[in-house]
Every structure is written in C-alpha cells, then in structure tokens.
Write a protein that holds these residues in place. Structure first.
Motif, short mmCIF file in Angstrom:
data_model
loop_
_atom_site.label_atom_id
_atom_site.label_comp_id
_atom_site.label_asym_id
_atom_site.label_seq_id
_atom_site.Cartn_x
_atom_site.Cartn_y
_atom_site.Cartn_z
N MET A 61 0.85 -3.94 -1.76
CA MET A 61 2.00 -4.76 -1.38
C MET A 61 3.12 -4.70 -2.42
O MET A 61 4.23 -5.17 -2.19
CB MET A 61 1.56 -6.21 -1.18
N GLY A 62 2.84 -4.11 -3.57
CA GLY A 62 3.83 -3.97 -4.63
C GLY A 62 3.21 -3.26 -5.80
O GLY A 62 2.14 -2.64 -5.68
N LEU A 63 3.84 -3.36 -6.97
CA LEU A 63 3.39 -2.61 -8.14
C LEU A 63 2.74 -3.47 -9.21
O LEU A 63 2.42 -2.98 -10.29
CB LEU A 63 4.58 -1.86 -8.75
N ASN A 64 2.52 -4.75 -8.90
CA ASN A 64 1.89 -5.67 -9.86
C ASN A 64 0.44 -5.89 -9.43
O ASN A 64 0.18 -6.50 -8.40
CB ASN A 64 2.66 -7.00 -9.89
N HIS A 65 -0.49 -5.41 -10.23
CA HIS A 65 -1.90 -5.47 -9.85
C HIS A 65 -2.39 -6.90 -9.63
O HIS A 65 -3.18 -7.16 -8.72
CB HIS A 65 -2.77 -4.81 -10.93
N GLN A 66 -1.95 -7.82 -10.48
CA GLN A 66 -2.42 -9.20 -10.38
C GLN A 66 -1.81 -9.93 -9.18
O GLN A 66 -2.41 -10.85 -8.63
CB GLN A 66 -2.08 -9.96 -11.67
N ARG A 67 -0.62 -9.54 -8.78
CA ARG A 67 0.09 -10.24 -7.71
C ARG A 67 -0.05 -9.56 -6.36
O ARG A 67 -0.20 -10.23 -5.32
CB ARG A 67 1.58 -10.33 -8.08
N ASP A 68 0.01 -8.23 -6.32
CA ASP A 68 0.13 -7.47 -5.07
C ASP A 68 -1.19 -6.83 -4.68
O ASP A 68 -1.72 -5.99 -5.41
CB ASP A 68 1.22 -6.40 -5.22
N ARG A 69 -1.69 -7.22 -3.52
CA ARG A 69 -3.03 -6.77 -3.13
C ARG A 69 -3.06 -5.32 -2.67
O ARG A 69 -2.08 -4.77 -2.17
CB ARG A 69 -3.59 -7.67 -2.02
N ALA A 90 -2.15 8.53 -11.84
CA ALA A 90 -3.47 7.89 -11.83
C ALA A 90 -3.45 6.50 -12.45
O ALA A 90 -4.23 5.64 -12.07
CB ALA A 90 -4.49 8.77 -12.56
N ARG A 91 -2.54 6.29 -13.38
CA ARG A 91 -2.49 5.00 -14.08
C ARG A 91 -2.38 3.84 -13.10
O ARG A 91 -3.06 2.81 -13.26
CB ARG A 91 -1.31 4.99 -15.06
N PHE A 92 -1.55 3.97 -12.07
CA PHE A 92 -1.41 2.88 -11.09
C PHE A 92 -2.64 2.77 -10.21
O PHE A 92 -3.21 1.69 -10.04
CB PHE A 92 -0.17 3.08 -10.21
N ASP A 93 -3.07 3.89 -9.62
CA ASP A 93 -4.17 3.86 -8.66
C ASP A 93 -5.48 3.42 -9.30
O ASP A 93 -6.22 2.58 -8.76
CB ASP A 93 -4.35 5.24 -8.01
N VAL A 94 -5.79 3.98 -10.46
CA VAL A 94 -7.01 3.60 -11.17
C VAL A 94 -6.93 2.12 -11.57
O VAL A 94 -7.92 1.39 -11.50
CB VAL A 94 -7.22 4.49 -12.41
N ASN A 152 8.22 20.30 1.67
CA ASN A 152 9.14 19.17 1.66
C ASN A 152 8.42 17.90 2.11
O ASN A 152 7.91 17.84 3.23
CB ASN A 152 10.34 19.45 2.57
N ILE A 153 8.39 16.91 1.24
CA ILE A 153 7.70 15.65 1.52
C ILE A 153 8.72 14.56 1.83
O ILE A 153 9.67 14.36 1.08
CB ILE A 153 6.85 15.21 0.30
N LEU A 154 8.52 13.87 2.94
CA LEU A 154 9.38 12.75 3.30
C LEU A 154 8.81 11.46 2.70
O LEU A 154 7.61 11.23 2.75
CB LEU A 154 9.48 12.63 4.82
N LYS A 155 9.68 10.61 2.14
CA LYS A 155 9.23 9.40 1.45
C LYS A 155 9.76 8.12 2.10
O LYS A 155 9.76 7.06 1.48
CB LYS A 155 9.68 9.45 -0.02
N GLU A 156 10.17 8.19 3.35
CA GLU A 156 10.79 7.02 3.99
C GLU A 156 9.88 5.81 4.06
O GLU A 156 10.33 4.67 4.02
CB GLU A 156 11.26 7.38 5.41
N GLU A 157 8.57 6.02 4.19
CA GLU A 157 7.65 4.89 4.37
C GLU A 157 7.12 4.33 3.06
O GLU A 157 6.29 3.42 3.05
CB GLU A 157 6.47 5.33 5.24
N GLN A 158 7.62 4.85 1.94
CA GLN A 158 7.08 4.45 0.64
C GLN A 158 7.16 2.95 0.41
O GLN A 158 6.25 2.35 -0.17
CB GLN A 158 7.82 5.20 -0.47
N THR A 159 8.24 2.33 0.84
CA THR A 159 8.43 0.90 0.59
C THR A 159 8.22 0.06 1.85
O THR A 159 8.77 -1.02 1.98
CB THR A 159 9.84 0.65 0.04
N SER A 160 7.43 0.55 2.79
CA SER A 160 7.17 -0.22 4.00
C SER A 160 6.07 -1.26 3.76
O SER A 160 5.46 -1.30 2.69
CB SER A 160 6.78 0.71 5.16
#
Length: 212
Positions: free
Chosen positions: A36-44, A88-92, A136-144
């Motif tokens: 849901m976002g980039l904050n591990h503690q806040r965003d599930r 990997a830092r974010f996903d791990v 070519n990679i499309l990134k439109e859904e990145q912030t959905s």
C-alpha cells in the motif's frame, strides 16, 4: 540461455494468500512485492510475485497479513534457492516485517547494475530492461491501489512483468560483473542486504552508518 521471445508470451497464475503445496519451483526464483506504500510499519503487503524465469508468473494476493502463507514461506526460507529481486532492500524488508523471516541467498539486479554499469545513473527496472534486453516496460500501474479486493488485468500484467525478466537480467549483469572483476564485490553486497534490512527495521533506514 533464456529466450526473450518465450518470456513475451507470459502466463499469469493468480492465487489467494498462498501458493499450492504441489507447485514446483526451481533453484532460482524471481521475487517482487506490491504494498500500500513504502513504509513497512504503516503500509501492508498486498501481493507477492514469483517466477522461475520460464514465462510463467505466479501472483499471490495477500488478503490477510495475519494468515501465514505456509507453502510460500517454506520456499522463501530455503537457503539453497537463489532469490532474485530488483531493489531487494524493500522487498526483503517488507517480507521480514510482515512474516518475521530472514531471507538469505539474495541477488539484487539494482545493486548489480550499480556495480556493473558505472557509465550510467539509470538503474531502474525499466531502464535496465531496455538497455540490456531491449524490452520496453510500462509502469502506469506502479502507484495503483494494490489493496483492492480484486486486481484488474492491467495490475496483474504489470505485477507479473516485474519478475518476468529478472533471470535474464541477472545473466546479462553477471557477464559485465565478471568481465570487470566485480562479481565478488557484488556477492558481498548481496550478503549484506539482510543486515541493511535489520538496520532499516530498527530505525536506521535514513542514516548512512558509514558516513563520517
């Protein structure tokens, strides 16, 4: 040798909360996450993507973070399996925070690109797919909204694409790392990711501990 044409006919398989117990995955696994976002503690954590590099992308929709995906966690904790990420830092970190697991045997294409491709500052997934694979990679859904009850077909395709090319990128990046004699350094950086994640989750996420 991975054939890009085969990858471009990718198949998507969507699961709820865990992978099937009889799903066979190889010794190297591309992994990505959506939250849901980039904050591990806040965003599930909302979605986990997996691929063997064979053009089949397995999407695991996480509806309840308190329900442990037993089959998936068994694979993530397997030290023999190489886990290929981009950043990997974010996903791990979010997998560690959500499920209290320590992931080892990591390969990060973002770190590999930064060490191998010092002639550029473009190390995003979209950039290296274009530069190394001519894709070519499309990134439109990145912030959905990844927490939506039902994921759209475009969300599923976007999420699947994020693991589709990681095996091929790893091969290309390793060629450069070995040519430039930086493979050993890369491996040491990959091994440090679990410790960087520990620092992040302990409150040192915005501090460079090596800085003067």
């Amino acid at each position: 040798n991975i054939k890009i044409d085969k990858l471009n006919t990718m198949k998507i398989k969507l699961y709820q909360d865990d992978i099937p117990g009889d799903l066979k995955l190889e010794n190297s696994l591309a992994i990505d996450t959506e939250a849901m976002g980039l904050n591990h503690q806040r965003d599930r954590l909302c979605l986990i993507q997996l691929s063997n590099g064979d053009g089949i992308c397995h999407l695991v929709k996480i509806n309840d973070v308190n329900k442990k995906p037993i089959n998936l966690l068994k694979i993530l904790k397997d030290k023999k399996i190489i886990k290929i990420f981009h950043y990997a830092r974010f996903d791990v970190g979010i997998l560690n925070y959500t499920y209290k697991i320590n992931i080892e045997n990591i390969y990060c294409t973002k770190i590999a690109s930064k060490l191998a491709r010092t002639f550029t500052d473009k190390h995003g997934y979209k950039d290296i797919c274009k530069d190394l694979l001519n894709q070519n990679i499309l990134k439109e859904e990145q912030t959905s909204d990844w927490g939506a009850k039902k994921l759209s077909s475009s969300q599923q395709k976007y999420a699947a694409t994020d693991v589709l090319y990681l095996h091929a990128l790893r091969l290309k990046l390793n060629e450069i790392l070995m040519r430039e004699k930086r493979m050993d350094l890369a491996n040491k950086c990959f091994n440090f990711i679990e410790h960087r994640v520990t620092l992040d989750l302990s409150g040192w996420n915005d501090l460079d501990i090596f800085k003067h």
